[in-house]
Design a protein around this motif. Structure first.
Motif, PDB file in Angstrom:
ATOM      1  N   SER A  30       0.768  -1.328  -0.154  1.00 43.14           N
ATOM      2  CA  SER A  30      -0.001   0.051  -0.132  1.00 43.14           C
ATOM      3  C   SER A  30       0.879   1.136  -0.123  1.00 43.14           C
ATOM      4  CB  SER A  30      -0.736   0.167   1.074  1.00 43.14           C
ATOM      5  OG  SER A  30      -0.054   0.408   2.540  1.00 43.14           O
ATOM      6  N   ASN A  31       0.101   2.437  -0.202  1.00 44.41           N
ATOM      7  CA  ASN A  31       0.886   3.543  -0.096  1.00 44.41           C
ATOM      8  C   ASN A  31       1.403   3.852   1.499  1.00 44.41           C
ATOM      9  OD1 ASN A  31       0.560   4.332  -2.788  1.00 44.41           O
ATOM     10  ND2 ASN A  31      -1.334   5.439  -2.474  1.00 44.41           N
ATOM     11  N   ARG A  32       2.224   4.601   1.820  1.00 44.13           N
ATOM     12  CA  ARG A  32       2.733   4.905   3.234  1.00 44.13           C
ATOM     13  C   ARG A  32       1.158   5.858   3.724  1.00 44.13           C
ATOM     14  NH1 ARG A  32       8.970   6.761   3.356  1.00 44.13           N
ATOM     15  NH2 ARG A  32       9.825   4.786   2.062  1.00 44.13           N
ATOM     16  N   TRP A  72       3.798   3.798   8.075  1.00 43.54           N
ATOM     17  CA  TRP A  72       3.503   2.357   7.909  1.00 43.54           C
ATOM     18  C   TRP A  72       3.094   1.910   6.616  1.00 43.54           C
ATOM     19  CZ3 TRP A  72       3.512  -0.116  12.792  1.00 43.54           C
ATOM     20  CH2 TRP A  72       3.751   0.663  13.887  1.00 43.54           C
ATOM     21  N   THR A  73       3.026   0.882   6.349  1.00 44.22           N
ATOM     22  CA  THR A  73       2.272   0.247   4.846  1.00 44.22           C
ATOM     23  C   THR A  73       1.927  -1.104   5.310  1.00 44.22           C
ATOM     24  OG1 THR A  73       4.470  -1.124   4.481  1.00 44.22           O
ATOM     25  CG2 THR A  73       4.246   1.237   3.340  1.00 44.22           C
ATOM     26  N   VAL A  74       0.850  -1.467   4.435  1.00 52.39           N
ATOM     27  CA  VAL A  74       0.307  -2.803   4.377  1.00 52.39           C
ATOM     28  C   VAL A  74       0.538  -3.564   3.110  1.00 52.39           C
ATOM     29  CG1 VAL A  74      -1.897  -4.075   4.594  1.00 52.39           C
ATOM     30  CG2 VAL A  74      -1.854  -1.987   5.736  1.00 52.39           C
ATOM     31  N   LYS A  75       1.358  -4.792   3.493  1.00 54.08           N
ATOM     32  CA  LYS A  75       1.817  -5.792   2.562  1.00 54.08           C
ATOM     33  C   LYS A  75       0.509  -6.838   2.397  1.00 54.08           C
ATOM     34  CE  LYS A  75       6.702  -5.007   1.965  1.00 54.08           C
ATOM     35  NZ  LYS A  75       8.048  -5.871   1.924  1.00 54.08           N
ATOM     36  N   LEU A  76       0.396  -7.087   1.038  1.00 56.44           N
ATOM     37  CA  LEU A  76      -0.775  -8.107   0.899  1.00 56.44           C
ATOM     38  C   LEU A  76      -0.274  -8.952  -0.019  1.00 56.44           C
ATOM     39  CD1 LEU A  76      -4.713  -7.677   0.643  1.00 56.44           C
ATOM     40  CD2 LEU A  76      -3.475  -8.717  -1.268  1.00 56.44           C
ATOM     41  N   TYR A  77      -0.555 -10.364   0.133  1.00 53.20           N
ATOM     42  CA  TYR A  77      -0.166 -11.431  -0.790  1.00 53.20           C
ATOM     43  C   TYR A  77      -1.426 -11.836  -1.391  1.00 53.20           C
ATOM     44  CZ  TYR A  77       4.518 -11.126   1.263  1.00 53.20           C
ATOM     45  OH  TYR A  77       5.901 -10.719   1.644  1.00 53.20           O
ATOM     46  N   PRO A  78      -1.867 -11.699  -2.480  1.00 47.84           N
ATOM     47  CA  PRO A  78      -3.336 -12.193  -2.934  1.00 47.84           C
ATOM     48  C   PRO A  78      -3.240 -13.646  -3.098  1.00 47.84           C
ATOM     49  CG  PRO A  78      -1.945 -11.162  -4.764  1.00 47.84           C
ATOM     50  CD  PRO A  78      -1.138 -11.023  -3.617  1.00 47.84           C
ATOM     51  N   LYS A  79      -2.267 -14.336  -3.266  1.00 49.23           N
ATOM     52  CA  LYS A  79      -2.550 -15.813  -3.643  1.00 49.23           C
ATOM     53  C   LYS A  79      -1.688 -16.264  -2.361  1.00 49.23           C
ATOM     54  CE  LYS A  79      -2.795 -15.690  -8.343  1.00 49.23           C
ATOM     55  NZ  LYS A  79      -2.104 -16.011  -9.963  1.00 49.23           N
ATOM     56  N   GLY A  80      -1.506 -15.759  -1.305  1.00 47.55           N
ATOM     57  CA  GLY A  80      -0.591 -16.247  -0.025  1.00 47.55           C
ATOM     58  C   GLY A  80       1.001 -16.316  -0.183  1.00 47.55           C
TER      59      GLY A  80
END
Length: 294
Positions: free
Chosen positions: A177-179, A187-195
């Protein structure tokens, strides 16, 4: 310790126009001090109806210099109870910093005045006598190494929202995500769409991270308490986890490999435009201030 006996009626009569009584100067830790008592409370400090007690450092104890002279002291206030033959003691829980900008520290509500003035309770004795005291425990000179840990629970904008459009067709393994700023940190959020590799193909993985530019001292830790949610587009059952974690230099990221199953996500949490909405709501973020700056 300074301990003074007073005639209660004379104490009130001797009070200044501010309804306070100031003791003679006394010495502690190489500085001169004065006990200040408001018999009926310091109205200006929301102490009405209670005895208020303060300690003031004498200005002559503060030498004009660069940086300004400062004296650190613990304060312990006393009111003598003749009936129980012991002192009613209140100690301020924090070490106080006295300097030219802040020369007075104390407690605005030490004891209810009605309770104090009733002779049956033992604070007034031998006709009309009473006793107040204070300990001023001065930290040794050269106090330069200290830290103050605080927890900010009143964040002005505690929520960060992140919509991921066209979720079903995302190609990358991880998205960041954007800061955003929260509690004075980035902060940022990291997302793994397939894990992640541990949850590949079956789970959505989400992590909350301190950004790399947030340089932490070797032993510094930042505590966060937050709720991480995947929002239900119908608004009825958001999927959420709570995180309570310390972030430190060796571990700037916390999260879940198995946050939400992809099967459940596709069934419930994508809107009509194939958007996944992620939200992080911070409840608490800690901060640490180090010497010599407070």
């Amino acid at each position: 310790m300074l301990s003074n006996f007073y005639n209660c009626a004379e104490l009130e009569r001797a009070s200044s126009s501010d309804h306070k009584y100031q003791s003679r100067l006394f010495s502690s830790g190489g500085s001169n001090w004065r006990l200040i008592v408001y018999p009926k409370g310091n109205v200006k400090d929301n102490g009405s109806g209670c005895i208020s007690m303060y300690v003031e450092i004498d200005s002559s104890s503060l030498i004009e210099s660069t940086p300004p002279t400062e004296v650190f002291a613990e304060l312990r206030f006393y009111v003598y109870n003749k009936k129980e033959n012991k002192y009613f003691i209140i100690q301020d829980v924090e070490v106080k910093r006295f300097n030219a900008l802040k020369m007075v520290w104390g407690l605005l509500q030490v004891l209810p005045y009605d309770r104090f003035i009733n002779p049956k309770n033992g604070y007034i004795f031998e006709g009309d006598e009473c006793e107040f005291g204070v300990d001023v425990i001065v930290a040794p000179p050269g106090l330069t190494n200290w830290e103050i840990l605080s927890f900010n629970e009143k964040l002005p904008r505690p929520k960060f929202s992140w919509p991921l459009k066209n979720f079903s067709t995302l190609k990358e393994d991880v998205y960041t995500s954007n800061r955003f700023s929260m509690g004075g940190k980035q902060w940022t959020v990291k997302l793994y769409p397939k894990g992640t590799s541990e949850a590949a193909g079956k789970w959505l993985s989400i992590y909350v991270n301190l950004v790399d530019s947030e340089t932490l001292k070797p032993d510094e830790k930042i505590f966060k308490q937050a709720h991480v949610r995947v929002l239900d587009p119908l608004g009825s059952k958001h999927f959420a986890y709570q995180t309570k974690r310390w972030h430190k230099e060796s571990c700037m990221s916390w999260g879940w490999d198995e946050f939400l199953s992809l099967a459940e996500l596709r069934k419930t949490y994508l809107d009509k435009e194939d958007t996944l909405n992620v939200e992080v709501e911070f409840n608490v973020v800690s901060s640490i201030k180090y010497s010599p700056i407070i």
